[in-house]
Each structure stands twice: as structure tokens, then as C-alpha cells.
Design a protein around this motif. Sequence first.
Motif, PDB file in Angstrom:
ATOM      1  N   TRP A  79       7.576 -22.945  25.637  1.00  0.00           N
ATOM      2  CA  TRP A  79       6.558 -23.988  25.762  1.00  0.00           C
ATOM      3  C   TRP A  79       6.762 -24.770  27.074  1.00  0.00           C
ATOM      4  CZ3 TRP A  79       5.558 -28.182  21.408  1.00  0.00           C
ATOM      5  CH2 TRP A  79       4.330 -28.795  21.644  1.00  0.00           C
ATOM      6  N   ASN A  80       8.025 -25.125  27.350  1.00  0.00           N
ATOM      7  CA  ASN A  80       8.328 -25.875  28.568  1.00  0.00           C
ATOM      8  C   ASN A  80       8.029 -25.071  29.830  1.00  0.00           C
ATOM      9  OD1 ASN A  80       9.238 -28.355  27.534  1.00  0.00           O
ATOM     10  ND2 ASN A  80      11.281 -27.546  27.115  1.00  0.00           N
ATOM     11  N   CYS A  81       8.537 -23.846  29.876  1.00  0.00           N
ATOM     12  CA  CYS A  81       8.380 -23.029  31.089  1.00  0.00           C
ATOM     13  C   CYS A  81       6.909 -22.658  31.322  1.00  0.00           C
ATOM     14  CB  CYS A  81       9.228 -21.762  30.996  1.00  0.00           C
ATOM     15  SG  CYS A  81      11.007 -22.052  31.105  1.00  0.00           S
ATOM     16  N   SER A  82       6.192 -22.357  30.259  1.00  0.00           N
ATOM     17  CA  SER A  82       4.793 -21.961  30.412  1.00  0.00           C
ATOM     18  C   SER A  82       3.927 -23.115  30.893  1.00  0.00           C
ATOM     19  CB  SER A  82       4.240 -21.412  29.091  1.00  0.00           C
ATOM     20  OG  SER A  82       4.262 -22.399  28.067  1.00  0.00           O
TER      21      SER A  82
ATOM     22  N   ASP B 105       0.886 -28.513   5.308  1.00  0.00           N
ATOM     23  CA  ASP B 105       1.227 -29.799   4.702  1.00  0.00           C
ATOM     24  C   ASP B 105       2.687 -30.160   4.983  1.00  0.00           C
ATOM     25  OD1 ASP B 105      -1.327 -29.927   3.725  1.00  0.00           O
ATOM     26  OD2 ASP B 105      -0.805 -29.274   1.695  1.00  0.00           O
ATOM     27  N   ASP B 106       3.480 -29.138   5.232  1.00  0.00           N
ATOM     28  CA  ASP B 106       4.886 -29.340   5.599  1.00  0.00           C
ATOM     29  C   ASP B 106       4.958 -29.730   7.088  1.00  0.00           C
ATOM     30  OD1 ASP B 106       7.476 -28.353   6.866  1.00  0.00           O
ATOM     31  OD2 ASP B 106       7.950 -28.109   4.745  1.00  0.00           O
ATOM     32  N   GLY B 107       5.570 -30.881   7.361  1.00  0.00           N
ATOM     33  CA  GLY B 107       5.624 -31.393   8.723  1.00  0.00           C
ATOM     34  C   GLY B 107       6.294 -30.459   9.711  1.00  0.00           C
ATOM     35  N   ASP B 108       7.376 -29.780   9.298  1.00  0.00           N
ATOM     36  CA  ASP B 108       8.072 -28.854  10.195  1.00  0.00           C
ATOM     37  C   ASP B 108       7.186 -27.669  10.567  1.00  0.00           C
ATOM     38  OD1 ASP B 108      10.342 -30.416  10.225  1.00  0.00           O
ATOM     39  OD2 ASP B 108      11.339 -29.300   8.612  1.00  0.00           O
ATOM     40  N   LYS B 109       6.466 -27.162   9.566  1.00  0.00           N
ATOM     41  CA  LYS B 109       5.572 -26.027   9.839  1.00  0.00           C
ATOM     42  C   LYS B 109       4.412 -26.463  10.736  1.00  0.00           C
ATOM     43  CE  LYS B 109       6.571 -23.198   5.754  1.00  0.00           C
ATOM     44  NZ  LYS B 109       7.792 -23.897   5.356  1.00  0.00           N
ATOM     45  N   ARG B 110       3.957 -27.688  10.537  1.00  0.00           N
ATOM     46  CA  ARG B 110       2.872 -28.209  11.378  1.00  0.00           C
ATOM     47  C   ARG B 110       3.337 -28.338  12.830  1.00  0.00           C
ATOM     48  NH1 ARG B 110       1.720 -31.829   7.977  1.00  0.00           N
ATOM     49  NH2 ARG B 110       2.448 -33.728   9.011  1.00  0.00           N
ATOM     50  N   ASN B 111       4.566 -28.779  13.013  1.00  0.00           N
ATOM     51  CA  ASN B 111       5.118 -28.873  14.370  1.00  0.00           C
ATOM     52  C   ASN B 111       5.283 -27.493  14.992  1.00  0.00           C
ATOM     53  OD1 ASN B 111       5.272 -31.663  14.463  1.00  0.00           O
ATOM     54  ND2 ASN B 111       7.322 -31.726  13.557  1.00  0.00           N
ATOM     55  N   ALA B 112       5.637 -26.506  14.163  1.00  0.00           N
ATOM     56  CA  ALA B 112       5.809 -25.134  14.662  1.00  0.00           C
ATOM     57  C   ALA B 112       4.479 -24.579  15.165  1.00  0.00           C
ATOM     58  CB  ALA B 112       6.374 -24.243  13.556  1.00  0.00           C
ATOM     59  N   ILE B 113       3.398 -24.803  14.405  1.00  0.00           N
ATOM     60  CA  ILE B 113       2.096 -24.268  14.819  1.00  0.00           C
ATOM     61  C   ILE B 113       1.561 -25.044  16.030  1.00  0.00           C
ATOM     62  CG2 ILE B 113       0.405 -25.623  13.480  1.00  0.00           C
ATOM     63  CD1 ILE B 113       0.530 -21.801  13.757  1.00  0.00           C
ATOM     64  N   ARG B 114       1.924 -26.321  16.101  1.00  0.00           N
ATOM     65  CA  ARG B 114       1.556 -27.110  17.273  1.00  0.00           C
ATOM     66  C   ARG B 114       2.199 -26.527  18.530  1.00  0.00           C
ATOM     67  NH1 ARG B 114       4.580 -31.739  18.817  1.00  0.00           N
ATOM     68  NH2 ARG B 114       3.597 -32.885  20.512  1.00  0.00           N
ATOM     69  N   ALA B 115       3.467 -26.096  18.401  1.00  0.00           N
ATOM     70  CA  ALA B 115       4.155 -25.467  19.533  1.00  0.00           C
ATOM     71  C   ALA B 115       3.488 -24.144  19.902  1.00  0.00           C
ATOM     72  CB  ALA B 115       5.625 -25.249  19.188  1.00  0.00           C
ATOM     73  N   ASP B 116       3.105 -23.364  18.893  1.00  0.00           N
ATOM     74  CA  ASP B 116       2.433 -22.079  19.154  1.00  0.00           C
ATOM     75  C   ASP B 116       1.135 -22.289  19.935  1.00  0.00           C
ATOM     76  OD1 ASP B 116       4.452 -20.819  17.791  1.00  0.00           O
ATOM     77  OD2 ASP B 116       3.326 -20.562  15.930  1.00  0.00           O
ATOM     78  N   PHE B 117       0.356 -23.286  19.513  1.00  0.00           N
ATOM     79  CA  PHE B 117      -0.892 -23.578  20.219  1.00  0.00           C
ATOM     80  C   PHE B 117      -0.616 -24.080  21.631  1.00  0.00           C
ATOM     81  CE2 PHE B 117      -3.309 -23.782  16.110  1.00  0.00           C
ATOM     82  CZ  PHE B 117      -4.321 -22.908  16.487  1.00  0.00           C
ATOM     83  N   GLY B 118       0.449 -24.864  21.782  1.00  0.00           N
ATOM     84  CA  GLY B 118       0.808 -25.343  23.108  1.00  0.00           C
ATOM     85  C   GLY B 118       1.147 -24.201  24.052  1.00  0.00           C
ATOM     86  N   ILE B 119       1.878 -23.226  23.551  1.00  0.00           N
ATOM     87  CA  ILE B 119       2.237 -22.049  24.361  1.00  0.00           C
ATOM     88  C   ILE B 119       0.987 -21.256  24.735  1.00  0.00           C
ATOM     89  CG2 ILE B 119       3.428 -19.816  24.304  1.00  0.00           C
ATOM     90  CD1 ILE B 119       5.543 -21.217  22.471  1.00  0.00           C
ATOM     91  N   LEU B 120       0.127 -21.003  23.747  1.00  0.00           N
ATOM     92  CA  LEU B 120      -1.112 -20.256  24.020  1.00  0.00           C
ATOM     93  C   LEU B 120      -1.963 -20.973  25.059  1.00  0.00           C
ATOM     94  CD1 LEU B 120      -2.440 -18.926  20.579  1.00  0.00           C
ATOM     95  CD2 LEU B 120      -1.547 -17.603  22.502  1.00  0.00           C
ATOM     96  N   HIS B 121      -2.070 -22.269  24.900  1.00  0.00           N
ATOM     97  CA  HIS B 121      -2.873 -23.056  25.844  1.00  0.00           C
ATOM     98  C   HIS B 121      -2.322 -22.933  27.266  1.00  0.00           C
ATOM     99  CE1 HIS B 121      -3.768 -27.182  27.686  1.00  0.00           C
ATOM    100  NE2 HIS B 121      -4.877 -26.490  27.760  1.00  0.00           N
TER     101      HIS B 121
END
Length: 450
Positions: A86-89, A124-140
Motif C-alpha cells: 500500500w505504501n510503495c504503490s 462488521d468486524d473492524g479488522d476485516k473492514r480495515n483489511a478490505i480498506r487496504a485492498d481498495f487502497g492498493i487497487l486505487h
Amino acid sequence: MDNYIDHIESLLEECKQKKDFRGDKFKRALAKVNDVFDRRHDESCKRACDVILRCELLSPIAALWKESDSGAGDHDTITLIKTLIWNCSDRHAEFCKRCVLNTSLLNLLINGMKKYALDLHMLDDGDKRNAIRADFGILHNFLRHEPSTVDALKSLRAILTIACFRNSTFHMIQILSAVVLAFCGESITMDEIDCQYVINMIYDARGEADHIHKGQGLALEEILQFITQLVTENDKNKCAMVKANLLKSLDGIITESDHGEIMMCLELLWQLVTTESTKQSVIREQRIVKSIKDYYADASIPNEAKKKCASLLHTLKKSKNHVMLSYQWDSQNTILKLQKYLAAAGYTVWVDVNEMKGSLNNCMADAVENASIVLMGITQKYAESKNTKKEAEYAEHLGIPLLPLMLEKGYNPTGWLGILINGKIYVDLTDGSQNNFTEVTKQIQLIANS
């Protein structure tokens, strides 16, 4: 910082030589790379990305990610890896290109997202929500820096997976999905709540010292780029965003921000002025127009910025800014009094007694096409006139606002005119005096601001 990055590179080279990517030394090196990004020094971040590429770590990273998906990997290591990607991309176009070319990495990313897309309640699980947020950040980030990402995602049939997240109950996830879909060229329709959420993101990002929205992880420039994607060739989104007060949120960006943010703001404004209704809204935001003029006058700005400002100012100058008076000749006395009143109030007024030259049809078309509003002098003879019918119906066809002015006592329009003005607010001028002229200007303003 240079010594710190040299130390990281030596750690990673040692791990590479020993093919030891599962031990604590590799985890420490990854943590140190992410620490460089936390310090947000551009040159150091670029060097850190270069180190990752020189050490040829993308394949080992993909292997570790695959192990984790099968349940054999270490959770902490995968968290470090995703954070690193996420950082490097975010900072390095070549890094994004290598990741997209390494199809196993992109495949792992999409497969991981599919699990959540099939069961959105997992978020609904906060950790999983953060994980998908990271995935979208990488894709973006991939989409921003590497053009081939769109084709790669389509070949993986990932668009449908990404679109599923528009149904999430979390607005943050809905918007991240919309961001990625917009960059993939998909048509996204924004409702009022979506628009307000995105506009609030602008305010939130501008309120941070680094101009990065803390909830979404998006920089102000990225938010503006996303909105630009949404409104490009999409008049519904343009109107919806402007109605939600987008322009107020842009006030000050051109005078207070860095070059990237300014250029993206100018590009967004350019997309808005290509549609007449939203162009008029831009014109009414005089602080924004003045900021464009002031920025254009600055001799030190780059040529690309100067060209964009010149194009914007030229288009705004060509704006439809006259009020057209459409009437039948017998009403000329009242109409000319109204023309004089409106001119004194600062309006540019088109009326055929002064303006008709050359071909009648061409003159009428030009008058209508360049009108911001058409005032219709409603009488029986207006309804019977072929020319006034042409003017009124052409204005309606172009979506130019119509304001009926009732000029004949006891006349109730029927037929084509009755249909055209049915339900529209009108101004009663049947007493022949100027008493209600102020109501005309009031309604013109209300229509202009609607």
C-alpha cells in the motif's frame, strides 16, 4: 535517513541470499520500510521503494501471501506485506507496474476480496473492514499509476467483485468501491448522500496538515481526481455534486494548495464548465473565478497550469449570460419597459427589437442558445405566433429555464403553450404597471440558484 535505508537494504539482501523470508529478520526489515513511509519524506520513500525492487522481493512476497491464504502463513508478516505494498504503490509508478505484471499478486488481492464480496456481513468486524480498506487502497494506487491495471482487472473478472462492495452497509466501503470503479471507466451514479460524503472528505482532508483523509487514507489530490472521474461525461453526477455544494468545498484550493492539488482542482472545474448548467454555477462562485484569474496572472506558474487556466477563463467568458425576452409584437410596450428595468438591474437583455439581424431563424436560434433564461410574454397572440412557439419550444428542448410572464388579463393558456408552462412559476404583469418587475428579478435569481 540514508544510513537507515542502507541498513534496510543490507537486511533484505541477507534474507534474499539465505532465502529466509519467514524469520524475524525479514519481518524487522519490512517494519523498517513501513517506518520510512510513516515519516513521509518523499525522497526517502522513493529510495525505500527502489530497495524493494532491487532486492526482487515481489515473488517471495507473493509466495508468503499465498501461504497465508491457505492458512499456513504468519498473520503479522502478511499485515506488514500489505502495508508495504500500500505504501510503495502510493509513491512509486514503477513499483505499481511490476506488481500488476506480477499477476499472482493481483490475483491474490482479488481472490481475497471475493471472500468479503460473497458475505458483506464479514465487514462488521473492524479488522476485516480495515483489511478490505487496504485492498481498495492498493487497487486505487495501481490504477492511478499503471494504465494496464484496468485490463488486468477485467481479465480477472474483478469488476463485478469490486461492484459488490457498493452494497456494503458502511459508506466508507461504498465510496472506496466507487473510487476504484470510476478509475476502471465504469459509470457510477452518485446519490445525494454519496455526494455529501465525498464533499465532506474534501473538507476533512483540507483540515489535516498533510491533506490526507485519515478515514479513507486518500490524499486531497486523489479525492479531487476521483470526483473528476465521476463527473467526466456524466451530467447527472455534475449536477448532483454541484447541488451538494461541491464548489464551496473547492474555494481556496487554487490559492492555498500545492501544484498537484491545484492542477486536479483546475481539471475538475474544467469538467464542470463543459456542461452549461454547472458552468453557470461556477460563474456564480466569484471567489473561485477570481482565484483562477489571480493564479493565471502569476508569472511563476508552470506552463501546463497556465494553459488550463486560459482554457477555463476563455470558456467562462463565452458563458450564456443574457436574459432573452420572447414576446409577440403587440406586447412590446410592456416588454421594453421590462428590458429597461432589467438592464438597470445589471442584466444583459436580448430583445428582438434591438437584436434581429440576418436570417430570422438563425437569429432566434442564436438568441435562445446563448440565453441563461427565457422570459415568455404570455398572451393569446403569443400562443398563436409561429415564431414565439419556435423560441419557447427550442428553449425547452435545450433545457434553458423558462419564466412565464402573464401579460393578458383573463387569458388561460391551452394547447402547446398550456402544456409547456404547466406547473411553472409565473409572474403576473397583467396590470400593465411596473409594480411586479421586482418579482421578475427575484424569480430570475431563484431559478439561477436552483
